[in-house]
Design a protein around this motif. Structure first.
Motif, PDB file in Angstrom:
ATOM      1  N   ASP A 157       0.852  -1.484   0.116  1.00  0.00           N
ATOM      2  CA  ASP A 157      -0.028  -0.111   0.042  1.00  0.00           C
ATOM      3  C   ASP A 157       0.964   1.284  -0.060  1.00  0.00           C
ATOM      4  O   ASP A 157       0.514   2.099  -0.315  1.00  0.00           O
ATOM      5  CB  ASP A 157      -1.090   0.094   1.244  1.00  0.00           C
ATOM      6  CG  ASP A 157      -2.404   1.159   1.053  1.00  0.00           C
ATOM      7  OD1 ASP A 157      -2.924   0.805  -0.073  1.00  0.00           O
ATOM      8  OD2 ASP A 157      -2.446   1.542   1.872  1.00  0.00           O
ATOM      9  N   TRP A 158       1.700   0.747   0.535  1.00  0.00           N
ATOM     10  CA  TRP A 158       3.203   2.645   0.390  1.00  0.00           C
ATOM     11  C   TRP A 158       3.388   2.512  -0.770  1.00  0.00           C
ATOM     12  O   TRP A 158       3.675   3.573  -1.107  1.00  0.00           O
ATOM     13  CB  TRP A 158       4.005   2.377   1.274  1.00  0.00           C
ATOM     14  CG  TRP A 158       4.088   2.322   2.946  1.00  0.00           C
ATOM     15  CD1 TRP A 158       2.916   2.167   3.918  1.00  0.00           C
ATOM     16  CD2 TRP A 158       4.476   1.721   4.378  1.00  0.00           C
ATOM     17  NE1 TRP A 158       2.350   2.030   5.089  1.00  0.00           N
ATOM     18  CE2 TRP A 158       3.747   1.820   5.422  1.00  0.00           C
ATOM     19  CE3 TRP A 158       5.925   1.082   4.468  1.00  0.00           C
ATOM     20  CZ2 TRP A 158       4.497   1.608   6.374  1.00  0.00           C
ATOM     21  CZ3 TRP A 158       6.461   0.739   5.336  1.00  0.00           C
ATOM     22  CH2 TRP A 158       6.255   1.415   7.001  1.00  0.00           C
ATOM     23  N   LEU A 159       3.734   1.317  -1.302  1.00  0.00           N
ATOM     24  CA  LEU A 159       4.554   1.736  -2.678  1.00  0.00           C
ATOM     25  C   LEU A 159       3.574   1.818  -3.638  1.00  0.00           C
ATOM     26  O   LEU A 159       3.329   3.525  -5.077  1.00  0.00           O
ATOM     27  CB  LEU A 159       4.922   0.170  -3.182  1.00  0.00           C
ATOM     28  CG  LEU A 159       5.538   0.533  -4.830  1.00  0.00           C
ATOM     29  CD1 LEU A 159       6.460   1.213  -4.840  1.00  0.00           C
ATOM     30  CD2 LEU A 159       5.429  -0.947  -5.002  1.00  0.00           C
ATOM     31  N   ALA A 160       2.444   1.843  -4.128  1.00  0.00           N
ATOM     32  CA  ALA A 160       0.883   2.134  -3.786  1.00  0.00           C
ATOM     33  C   ALA A 160       0.691   3.040  -4.242  1.00  0.00           C
ATOM     34  O   ALA A 160       0.027   4.626  -4.974  1.00  0.00           O
ATOM     35  CB  ALA A 160      -0.416   1.577  -3.644  1.00  0.00           C
ATOM     36  N   SER A 161       0.427   4.110  -2.941  1.00  0.00           N
ATOM     37  CA  SER A 161       0.140   5.719  -2.594  1.00  0.00           C
ATOM     38  C   SER A 161       1.708   5.727  -2.940  1.00  0.00           C
ATOM     39  O   SER A 161       1.528   7.514  -2.029  1.00  0.00           O
ATOM     40  CB  SER A 161      -0.639   5.393  -0.953  1.00  0.00           C
ATOM     41  OG  SER A 161       1.346   4.809  -0.232  1.00  0.00           O
ATOM     42  N   SER A 162       2.531   6.083  -3.056  1.00  0.00           N
ATOM     43  CA  SER A 162       3.555   7.461  -3.303  1.00  0.00           C
ATOM     44  C   SER A 162       4.995   7.268  -2.059  1.00  0.00           C
ATOM     45  O   SER A 162       5.421   8.599  -1.863  1.00  0.00           O
ATOM     46  CB  SER A 162       3.425   8.041  -4.426  1.00  0.00           C
ATOM     47  OG  SER A 162       3.142   7.470  -5.537  1.00  0.00           O
ATOM     48  N   LYS A 163       4.406   6.377  -0.902  1.00  0.00           N
ATOM     49  CA  LYS A 163       5.102   6.947  -0.107  1.00  0.00           C
ATOM     50  C   LYS A 163       6.158   6.307   0.784  1.00  0.00           C
ATOM     51  O   LYS A 163       7.075   6.480   0.950  1.00  0.00           O
ATOM     52  CB  LYS A 163       3.592   6.106   1.259  1.00  0.00           C
ATOM     53  CG  LYS A 163       2.632   6.915   1.611  1.00  0.00           C
ATOM     54  CD  LYS A 163       2.154   6.485   3.358  1.00  0.00           C
ATOM     55  CE  LYS A 163       1.040   7.109   3.650  1.00  0.00           C
ATOM     56  NZ  LYS A 163       0.620   6.572   4.885  1.00  0.00           N
ATOM     57  N   VAL A 164       6.737   5.160  -0.567  1.00  0.00           N
ATOM     58  CA  VAL A 164       7.966   4.655  -0.076  1.00  0.00           C
ATOM     59  C   VAL A 164       8.318   4.376  -1.671  1.00  0.00           C
ATOM     60  O   VAL A 164       7.284   4.462  -2.657  1.00  0.00           O
ATOM     61  CB  VAL A 164       8.173   3.306  -0.085  1.00  0.00           C
ATOM     62  CG1 VAL A 164       7.087   2.241  -0.592  1.00  0.00           C
ATOM     63  CG2 VAL A 164       8.809   2.838   0.462  1.00  0.00           C
TER      64      VAL A 164
END
Length: 222
Positions: A187-194
């Motif tokens: 989810d972090w990857l999908a939301s560009s958090k990481v």
């Protein structure tokens, strides 16, 4: 499944049972990703059934049908690109990927590994931890690069190694954490958090000096 164009289209690569795939599926309704495709390099595995039960497109690409690792990886790239996949999640995918494949999805591909990397890359990690007398074991979620199990680590989750632990008990401890941690990082990857920049992990636009601790991530999430 409700289609949401705002969600990142991702694919999951599997080779077997697909328990981490199931965790990703279960988390999908409230996540920023949508699993558009599940690819298995082995036919008739449980993971394909899990995906089909969830209404997700599946594809079996039997690696034995290809005369080289490069040809197999090219077939996967073509299948993934045809579905406009933006990120790839490796979930028990038991194939070493070519540099061509890892380069194509660099910064857009995650793997989960059952050790506290850089300790114990490769196989038999639980036995290695026991043989070394480690008091602590765990898992690492990392970006995939051309180096096997060598990409920058995003998050680690730890378990204690007790005197009565064996390979199976450690495996069960790690699995329980995997099923919580992997959907979170996906989810972090999908939301560009990481993000991966210059072979380093950035989280919320800050350079990570060490992997995020899963327990701390849960505290921050709540």
């Amino acid at each position: 499944m409700t289609k949401n164009s705002n969600k990142m289209p991702i694919a999951v690569l599997i080779s077997g049972n697909g328990s981490n795939l199931q965790a990703l599926i279960d988390a999908q309704p409230t996540a920023n990703y949508e699993i558009k495709l599940v690819i298995s390099n082995r036919p008739s595995v449980k993971g394909i059934e899990r995906a089909q039960n969830a209404g997700i497109s599946t594809l079996v690409l039997d690696h034995k049908a290809y005369d080289s690792r490069e040809a197999f990886d090219l077939a996967m790239i073509e299948a993934l690109d045809s579905k406009h996949i933006k990120a790839v999640i490796l979930a028990g995918f038991m194939r070493i990927l070519t540099p061509e494949f890892t380069s194509h999805f660099l910064g857009r591909m995650l793997n989960i590994h059952p050790s506290l990397l850089p300790k114990y890359p490769g196989l038999d990690t639980h036995q290695k931890a026991l043989d070394a007398g480690d008091k602590e074991h765990g898992l690492s979620i990392h970006f995939v690069t051309a180096e096997l199990d060598g990409g920058p680590v995003i998050l680690q989750a730890k378990v204690s190694v007790d005197a009565n632990d064996n390979v199976e008990s450690l495996k069960q401890k790690i699995h329980a954490l995997e099923h919580q941690a992997y959907p979170l990082v996906a989810d972090w990857l999908a939301s560009s958090k990481v993000e991966l920049k210059d072979n380093q992990v950035w989280f919320n636009n800050h350079l990570l000096k060490s992997p995020i601790d899963f327990d701390q991530a849960l505290v921050n999430k709540s």
